[in-house]
Design a protein around this motif. Structure first.
Motif, PDB file in Angstrom:
ATOM      1  N   PRO A 134       3.223 -16.296  21.135  1.00  0.00           N
ATOM      2  CA  PRO A 134       3.229 -14.980  20.490  1.00  0.00           C
ATOM      3  C   PRO A 134       4.449 -14.131  20.803  1.00  0.00           C
ATOM      4  O   PRO A 134       4.731 -13.183  20.088  1.00  0.00           O
ATOM      5  CB  PRO A 134       1.958 -14.317  21.050  1.00  0.00           C
ATOM      6  CG  PRO A 134       1.708 -15.012  22.348  1.00  0.00           C
ATOM      7  CD  PRO A 134       2.166 -16.420  22.152  1.00  0.00           C
ATOM      8  N   GLY A 135       5.172 -14.436  21.888  1.00  0.00           N
ATOM      9  CA  GLY A 135       6.324 -13.618  22.249  1.00  0.00           C
ATOM     10  C   GLY A 135       6.069 -12.830  23.520  1.00  0.00           C
ATOM     11  O   GLY A 135       5.010 -12.936  24.141  1.00  0.00           O
ATOM     12  N   PRO A 136       7.036 -12.029  23.935  1.00  0.00           N
ATOM     13  CA  PRO A 136       6.897 -11.278  25.192  1.00  0.00           C
ATOM     14  C   PRO A 136       5.788 -10.229  25.097  1.00  0.00           C
ATOM     15  O   PRO A 136       5.453  -9.755  24.002  1.00  0.00           O
ATOM     16  CB  PRO A 136       8.269 -10.621  25.358  1.00  0.00           C
ATOM     17  CG  PRO A 136       8.797 -10.509  23.964  1.00  0.00           C
ATOM     18  CD  PRO A 136       8.289 -11.712  23.234  1.00  0.00           C
ATOM     19  N   GLU A 137       5.243  -9.885  26.244  1.00  0.00           N
ATOM     20  CA  GLU A 137       4.211  -8.856  26.278  1.00  0.00           C
ATOM     21  C   GLU A 137       4.850  -7.481  26.131  1.00  0.00           C
ATOM     22  O   GLU A 137       5.730  -7.110  26.896  1.00  0.00           O
ATOM     23  CB  GLU A 137       3.431  -8.931  27.590  1.00  0.00           C
ATOM     24  CG  GLU A 137       2.545 -10.167  27.725  1.00  0.00           C
ATOM     25  CD  GLU A 137       1.664 -10.097  28.962  1.00  0.00           C
ATOM     26  OE1 GLU A 137       1.631  -9.018  29.600  1.00  0.00           O
ATOM     27  OE2 GLU A 137       1.026 -11.109  29.277  1.00  0.00           O
ATOM     28  N   VAL A 138       4.400  -6.753  25.129  1.00  0.00           N
ATOM     29  CA  VAL A 138       4.880  -5.388  24.905  1.00  0.00           C
ATOM     30  C   VAL A 138       3.679  -4.531  24.505  1.00  0.00           C
ATOM     31  O   VAL A 138       2.704  -5.027  23.940  1.00  0.00           O
ATOM     32  CB  VAL A 138       5.951  -5.322  23.786  1.00  0.00           C
ATOM     33  CG1 VAL A 138       7.213  -6.063  24.184  1.00  0.00           C
ATOM     34  CG2 VAL A 138       5.408  -5.880  22.474  1.00  0.00           C
ATOM     35  N   SER A 139       3.769  -3.261  24.814  1.00  0.00           N
ATOM     36  CA  SER A 139       2.721  -2.345  24.380  1.00  0.00           C
ATOM     37  C   SER A 139       2.885  -2.061  22.894  1.00  0.00           C
ATOM     38  O   SER A 139       3.925  -2.344  22.291  1.00  0.00           O
ATOM     39  CB  SER A 139       2.802  -1.042  25.174  1.00  0.00           C
ATOM     40  OG  SER A 139       3.990  -0.338  24.834  1.00  0.00           O
ATOM     41  N   ARG A 140       1.853  -1.486  22.296  1.00  0.00           N
ATOM     42  CA  ARG A 140       1.924  -1.138  20.884  1.00  0.00           C
ATOM     43  C   ARG A 140       3.077  -0.168  20.623  1.00  0.00           C
ATOM     44  O   ARG A 140       3.800  -0.282  19.635  1.00  0.00           O
ATOM     45  CB  ARG A 140       0.599  -0.519  20.431  1.00  0.00           C
ATOM     46  CG  ARG A 140       0.485  -0.317  18.928  1.00  0.00           C
ATOM     47  CD  ARG A 140      -0.845   0.334  18.604  1.00  0.00           C
ATOM     48  NE  ARG A 140      -1.948  -0.530  19.014  1.00  0.00           N
ATOM     49  CZ  ARG A 140      -2.501  -1.441  18.208  1.00  0.00           C
ATOM     50  NH1 ARG A 140      -2.036  -1.596  16.980  1.00  0.00           N
ATOM     51  NH2 ARG A 140      -3.511  -2.175  18.629  1.00  0.00           N
ATOM     52  N   GLU A 141       3.263   0.778  21.548  1.00  0.00           N
ATOM     53  CA  GLU A 141       4.331   1.763  21.381  1.00  0.00           C
ATOM     54  C   GLU A 141       5.713   1.106  21.511  1.00  0.00           C
ATOM     55  O   GLU A 141       6.634   1.419  20.754  1.00  0.00           O
ATOM     56  CB  GLU A 141       4.179   2.878  22.415  1.00  0.00           C
ATOM     57  CG  GLU A 141       5.215   3.989  22.309  1.00  0.00           C
ATOM     58  CD  GLU A 141       5.208   4.664  20.939  1.00  0.00           C
ATOM     59  OE1 GLU A 141       6.292   5.065  20.472  1.00  0.00           O
ATOM     60  OE2 GLU A 141       4.123   4.780  20.331  1.00  0.00           O
ATOM     61  N   GLU A 142       5.858   0.189  22.474  1.00  0.00           N
ATOM     62  CA  GLU A 142       7.134  -0.523  22.637  1.00  0.00           C
ATOM     63  C   GLU A 142       7.451  -1.351  21.394  1.00  0.00           C
ATOM     64  O   GLU A 142       8.613  -1.429  20.969  1.00  0.00           O
ATOM     65  CB  GLU A 142       7.071  -1.426  23.866  1.00  0.00           C
ATOM     66  CG  GLU A 142       7.125  -0.691  25.195  1.00  0.00           C
ATOM     67  CD  GLU A 142       6.914  -1.621  26.374  1.00  0.00           C
ATOM     68  OE1 GLU A 142       7.548  -1.404  27.425  1.00  0.00           O
ATOM     69  OE2 GLU A 142       6.097  -2.561  26.243  1.00  0.00           O
ATOM     70  N   ALA A 143       6.450  -1.976  20.820  1.00  0.00           N
ATOM     71  CA  ALA A 143       6.674  -2.781  19.616  1.00  0.00           C
ATOM     72  C   ALA A 143       7.122  -1.903  18.456  1.00  0.00           C
ATOM     73  O   ALA A 143       8.061  -2.248  17.725  1.00  0.00           O
ATOM     74  CB  ALA A 143       5.396  -3.531  19.252  1.00  0.00           C
ATOM     75  N   ARG A 144       6.447  -0.769  18.273  1.00  0.00           N
ATOM     76  CA  ARG A 144       6.828   0.140  17.188  1.00  0.00           C
ATOM     77  C   ARG A 144       8.258   0.644  17.362  1.00  0.00           C
ATOM     78  O   ARG A 144       9.023   0.720  16.400  1.00  0.00           O
ATOM     79  CB  ARG A 144       5.856   1.321  17.127  1.00  0.00           C
ATOM     80  CG  ARG A 144       4.568   1.038  16.390  1.00  0.00           C
ATOM     81  CD  ARG A 144       3.870   2.329  15.984  1.00  0.00           C
ATOM     82  NE  ARG A 144       3.475   3.091  17.156  1.00  0.00           N
ATOM     83  CZ  ARG A 144       2.243   3.094  17.667  1.00  0.00           C
ATOM     84  NH1 ARG A 144       1.301   2.362  17.117  1.00  0.00           N
ATOM     85  NH2 ARG A 144       1.951   3.835  18.728  1.00  0.00           N
ATOM     86  N   GLU A 145       8.626   0.967  18.604  1.00  0.00           N
ATOM     87  CA  GLU A 145       9.967   1.479  18.857  1.00  0.00           C
ATOM     88  C   GLU A 145      11.027   0.400  18.625  1.00  0.00           C
ATOM     89  O   GLU A 145      12.098   0.669  18.079  1.00  0.00           O
ATOM     90  CB  GLU A 145      10.067   2.009  20.292  1.00  0.00           C
ATOM     91  CG  GLU A 145      11.466   2.427  20.722  1.00  0.00           C
ATOM     92  CD  GLU A 145      12.123   3.433  19.781  1.00  0.00           C
ATOM     93  OE1 GLU A 145      13.358   3.380  19.626  1.00  0.00           O
ATOM     94  OE2 GLU A 145      11.394   4.264  19.171  1.00  0.00           O
ATOM     95  N   ALA A 146      10.729  -0.836  19.043  1.00  0.00           N
ATOM     96  CA  ALA A 146      11.687  -1.927  18.824  1.00  0.00           C
ATOM     97  C   ALA A 146      11.924  -2.154  17.333  1.00  0.00           C
ATOM     98  O   ALA A 146      13.068  -2.324  16.890  1.00  0.00           O
ATOM     99  CB  ALA A 146      11.185  -3.208  19.481  1.00  0.00           C
ATOM    100  N   VAL A 147      10.867  -2.160  16.543  1.00  0.00           N
ATOM    101  CA  VAL A 147      10.991  -2.361  15.092  1.00  0.00           C
ATOM    102  C   VAL A 147      11.793  -1.219  14.470  1.00  0.00           C
ATOM    103  O   VAL A 147      12.709  -1.444  13.662  1.00  0.00           O
ATOM    104  CB  VAL A 147       9.598  -2.471  14.445  1.00  0.00           C
ATOM    105  CG1 VAL A 147       9.711  -2.429  12.921  1.00  0.00           C
ATOM    106  CG2 VAL A 147       8.913  -3.760  14.884  1.00  0.00           C
ATOM    107  N   ALA A 148      11.455   0.021  14.857  1.00  0.00           N
ATOM    108  CA  ALA A 148      12.156   1.177  14.290  1.00  0.00           C
ATOM    109  C   ALA A 148      13.637   1.155  14.661  1.00  0.00           C
ATOM    110  O   ALA A 148      14.503   1.462  13.832  1.00  0.00           O
ATOM    111  CB  ALA A 148      11.505   2.469  14.770  1.00  0.00           C
TER     112      ALA A 148
END
Length: 378
Positions: free
Chosen positions: A25-39
């Protein structure tokens, strides 16, 4: 599309299911970290567009613009299966015609399609955790993965979990690394959107390669056996090996007919140009907008050259990925030499037509390309 009595030569749905089941699935990230990375990747992709176009002096037609999509690993898998399905349809149709339509062949086709689907899925699961970004040239647009309007399609994929994984592994500034990756991938997007004939030219060359494929089962099985013997015996490239020694062939090289070698030489040359141009642009723009570009480049080059381990190196060798590494190196050297001699506008003559693309020999000797294209024009 590739069915024979309802049976497909490759079970593409099974390929997707296998790859998405096997891929991590990939590295462990929080929902907020994932949203920020995409943005942030979307912001950097937009910024990279202006940087790349200003540096290369290439201006795409507004009508040829293509979307930028930030995807996860399953999204990358689905996009690539769609591309393979589109690109390989002429070859699979040819194999279907050779196989015939008897009841026994239909049963064998059903079994073979599922076996091939599983094998394709396994390879895609391996690749899906390694690709940072990709300009998807051939896949048709879908509801989930839109593409450019019109028949040509095209879209840029940024694989967010892989980018986050590598920036952590290299221990580099994530903001700088994300922009650095976007500069490379945006260059590919600019190449295809600013050079309208490029997509059709490459597709034509690939179809020419596939059209010459030796599809006799006995010959194909023999070459598969050679490929796997190479994998089992070699274990990967030795330090400093460039992949050209005897016994060091990739699967792509092993399935060639003599006619295919000529086509593959042209494909190799144009891919070296595209990859080398992207690396050159990334290094040219990087120092102006990426503060830690020197550190990122050094660490990334070491990782790119070393691979993750013995199995990873063996698979890279078998799949021809070591050849891709040579394309980055040789192509960047060609672009740098031409720009130093003829300037950016002089280099951009390369995009005039298929006739001004460098040959494989000219990639190795840029002076030959300058002599052929510039002196002839002058």
């Amino acid at each position: 599309m590739t069915s024979l009595g309802g049976v497909e030569m490759v079970d593409w749905n099974l390929a997707v299911a296998t790859a998405t089941r096997l891929v991590k699935p990939g590295p462990e990230v929080s929902r907020e970290e994932a949203r920020e990375a995409v943005a942030e990747l979307r912001r950097h992709a937009s910024a990279a567009e202006a940087h790349v176009r200003g540096f290369t002096r290439m201006t795409p037609d507004a009508a040829a613009d293509t979307p930028v999509l930030v995807v996860d690993r399953p999204g990358w898998i689905r996009a690539n299966v769609a591309g393979f399905r589109e690109l390989l349809s002429p070859l699979l149709g040819k194999m279907r015609a050779r196989r015939g339509g008897g009841p026994g062949n239909a049963v064998l086709g059903a079994v073979g399609g599922k076996v091939t689907g599983v094998e394709v899925g396994m390879l895609l699961s391996f690749m899906a955790s390694r690709v940072l970004g990709q300009y998807e040239t051939f896949a048709p647009p879908t509801r989930d993965l839109p593409g450019a309007p019109g028949e040509g399609g095209g879209r840029l994929l940024l694989v967010a979990p892989n980018i986050v994984h590598i920036e952590r592994e290299l221990d580099v500034d994530p903001h700088d690394f994300r922009l650095w990756v976007c500069l490379h991938e945006e260059t590919h997007r600019t190449q295809f959107s600013a050079v309208p004939w490029l997509r059709d030219h490459i597709e034509g060359e690939i179809h020419a390669f596939l059209g010459e494929t030796d599809i006799e089962p006995s010959a194909l099985l023999e070459r598969l056996r050679e490929a796997f013997q190479s994998l089992a015996g070699g274990g990967g490239p030795e330090p400093g090996d460039d992949g050209e020694r005897d016994g060091g062939h990739s699967f792509v090289e092993l399935v060639q007919t003599p006619a295919q070698r000529e086509v593959l030489g042209r494909i190799t040359a144009v891919m070296s140009l595209l990859e080398g141009h992207a690396d050159y642009v990334m290094d040219g723009v990087g120092p102006q907008v990426v503060p830690s570009v020197a550190e990122i480049r050094e660490k990334f080059q070491k990782r790119r050259a070393a691979g993750a381990g013995r199995l990873d190196q063996a698979l890279r060798r078998l799949l021809g990925l070591d050849a891709k590494l040579r394309q980055y190196r040789d192509g960047e050297r060609f672009v740098r030499a031409v720009v130093e001699e003829a300037g950016m506008d002089g280099f951009n003559r390369v995009w005039t037509s298929p006739n001004t693309l460098p040959t494989k020999a000219e990639i190795a000797d840029p002076a030959e390309w300058i002599a052929r294209v510039h002196r002839k024009a002058d």
